[in-house]
Design a protein around this motif. Structure first.
Motif, PDB file in Angstrom:
ATOM      1  N   ILE A  13       0.842  -1.202   0.000  1.00 14.33           N
ATOM      2  CA  ILE A  13       0.000   0.000   0.000  1.00 14.33           C
ATOM      3  C   ILE A  13       0.874   1.247   0.000  1.00 14.33           C
ATOM      4  CG2 ILE A  13      -1.654   1.315   1.397  1.00 14.33           C
ATOM      5  CD1 ILE A  13      -2.813  -1.498   2.222  1.00 14.33           C
ATOM      6  N   ARG A  14       1.933   1.241   0.802  1.00 12.58           N
ATOM      7  CA  ARG A  14       2.853   2.390   0.819  1.00 12.58           C
ATOM      8  C   ARG A  14       3.493   2.590  -0.543  1.00 12.58           C
ATOM      9  NH1 ARG A  14       8.018   3.315   0.967  1.00 12.58           N
ATOM     10  NH2 ARG A  14       8.603   1.140   1.249  1.00 12.58           N
ATOM     11  N   ARG A  15       3.914   1.491  -1.183  1.00 13.32           N
ATOM     12  CA  ARG A  15       4.528   1.581  -2.515  1.00 13.32           C
ATOM     13  C   ARG A  15       3.543   2.123  -3.544  1.00 13.32           C
ATOM     14  NH1 ARG A  15       8.190   2.437  -4.629  1.00 13.32           N
ATOM     15  NH2 ARG A  15       8.233   0.899  -6.264  1.00 13.32           N
ATOM     16  N   LEU A  16       2.317   1.638  -3.484  1.00 18.06           N
ATOM     17  CA  LEU A  16       1.304   2.133  -4.415  1.00 18.06           C
ATOM     18  C   LEU A  16       1.065   3.627  -4.212  1.00 18.06           C
ATOM     19  CD1 LEU A  16      -1.231  -0.830  -4.444  1.00 18.06           C
ATOM     20  CD2 LEU A  16       0.250  -0.086  -6.326  1.00 18.06           C
ATOM     21  N   LEU A 132     -10.416  -1.992  -7.244  1.00 14.37           N
ATOM     22  CA  LEU A 132     -11.039  -0.793  -6.687  1.00 14.37           C
ATOM     23  C   LEU A 132     -12.083  -1.152  -5.633  1.00 14.37           C
ATOM     24  CD1 LEU A 132     -11.335   1.391  -9.906  1.00 14.37           C
ATOM     25  CD2 LEU A 132      -9.703   1.657  -8.009  1.00 14.37           C
ATOM     26  N   ARG A 133     -12.844  -2.216  -5.874  1.00 14.74           N
ATOM     27  CA  ARG A 133     -13.845  -2.658  -4.906  1.00 14.74           C
ATOM     28  C   ARG A 133     -13.164  -3.083  -3.609  1.00 14.74           C
ATOM     29  NH1 ARG A 133     -16.036  -6.917  -2.651  1.00 14.74           N
ATOM     30  NH2 ARG A 133     -14.762  -8.448  -3.731  1.00 14.74           N
ATOM     31  N   LEU A 134     -12.100  -3.881  -3.734  1.00 15.67           N
ATOM     32  CA  LEU A 134     -11.394  -4.368  -2.555  1.00 15.67           C
ATOM     33  C   LEU A 134     -10.654  -3.236  -1.825  1.00 15.67           C
ATOM     34  CD1 LEU A 134     -10.031  -7.763  -3.929  1.00 15.67           C
ATOM     35  CD2 LEU A 134     -11.871  -7.427  -2.244  1.00 15.67           C
ATOM     36  N   ALA A 135     -10.051  -2.329  -2.572  1.00 13.59           N
ATOM     37  CA  ALA A 135      -9.354  -1.198  -1.951  1.00 13.59           C
ATOM     38  C   ALA A 135     -10.352  -0.326  -1.191  1.00 13.59           C
ATOM     39  CB  ALA A 135      -8.609  -0.384  -3.006  1.00 13.59           C
ATOM     40  N   ALA A 136     -11.528  -0.084  -1.778  1.00 13.04           N
ATOM     41  CA  ALA A 136     -12.565   0.698  -1.099  1.00 13.04           C
ATOM     42  C   ALA A 136     -13.047  -0.023   0.158  1.00 13.04           C
ATOM     43  CB  ALA A 136     -13.730   0.966  -2.047  1.00 13.04           C
ATOM     44  N   THR A 141     -13.193  -0.332   5.960  1.00 12.74           N
ATOM     45  CA  THR A 141     -13.007  -1.143   7.157  1.00 12.74           C
ATOM     46  C   THR A 141     -11.961  -0.531   8.086  1.00 12.74           C
ATOM     47  OG1 THR A 141     -13.582  -3.129   5.928  1.00 12.74           O
ATOM     48  CG2 THR A 141     -12.420  -3.459   7.995  1.00 12.74           C
ATOM     49  N   GLY A 142     -10.916   0.040   7.530  1.00 20.59           N
ATOM     50  CA  GLY A 142      -9.837   0.617   8.332  1.00 20.59           C
ATOM     51  C   GLY A 142     -10.047   2.073   8.700  1.00 20.59           C
TER      52      GLY A 142
END
Length: 154
Positions: A13-16, A132-136, A141-142
């Motif tokens: 996630i940090r790299r992205l 995109l669905r999973l990232a959202a 959730t977080g």
């Protein structure tokens, strides 16, 4: 040989995020624009919700309330936003895009949309939608764990 961290969610996630910010700034700079992703988020939000105050803006873009003022100072200095004392609450300042701010937002938005496509260029269309669905889902959730949680728009 890959390091263990290379398969960790936090590292990826940090790299992205690193890649996203770099591509955004490089592409906009190459096109002659001086705008950060957070500044763009402010313009986009003020275009859709003119007259909101700083705290509301910070919540809508999930940005730290303590430092959103610095971002707005830069946008104000660039002549892209105005801030005036709210008639409903003397402690709050309502914000609006200037004509230059609105014009810049409309000009750069197609480029920003191209960047979004570029960011997911290694994925097939179905994979992109799933990513995109999973990232959202993960962001939602977080959200409660964030130092600058996203406030759902009214």
């Amino acid at each position: 040989m890959a390091l263990e961290i290379h398969g960790m969610a936090g590292h990826l996630i940090r790299r992205l995020n690193q890649i996203s910010v770099s591509v955004f700034q490089d592409r906009l700079k190459a096109a002659g624009f001086d705008l950060t992703p957070v500044q763009y988020a402010c313009l986009a939000t003020l275009d859709q919700k003119p007259g909101i105050d700083q705290a509301t803006l910070a919540g809508l873009i999930a940005y730290d309330r303590a430092t959103i003022g610095t971002v707005l100072d830069k946008l104000d200095t660039k002549g892209l936003v105005t801030r005036k004392v709210s008639p409903r609450d003397r402690r709050a300042r309502e914000m609006h895009l200037t004509e230059n701010g609105r014009a810049l937002y409309r000009t750069v938005t197609p480029l920003v949309q191209e960047i979004q496509t570029l960011m997911t260029g290694g994925l097939e269309p179905g994979e992109r939608a799933e990513f995109l669905r999973l990232a959202a889902k993960l962001a939602s959730t977080g959200n409660a764990f964030s130092r600058a949680p996203l406030a759902e728009p009214d």
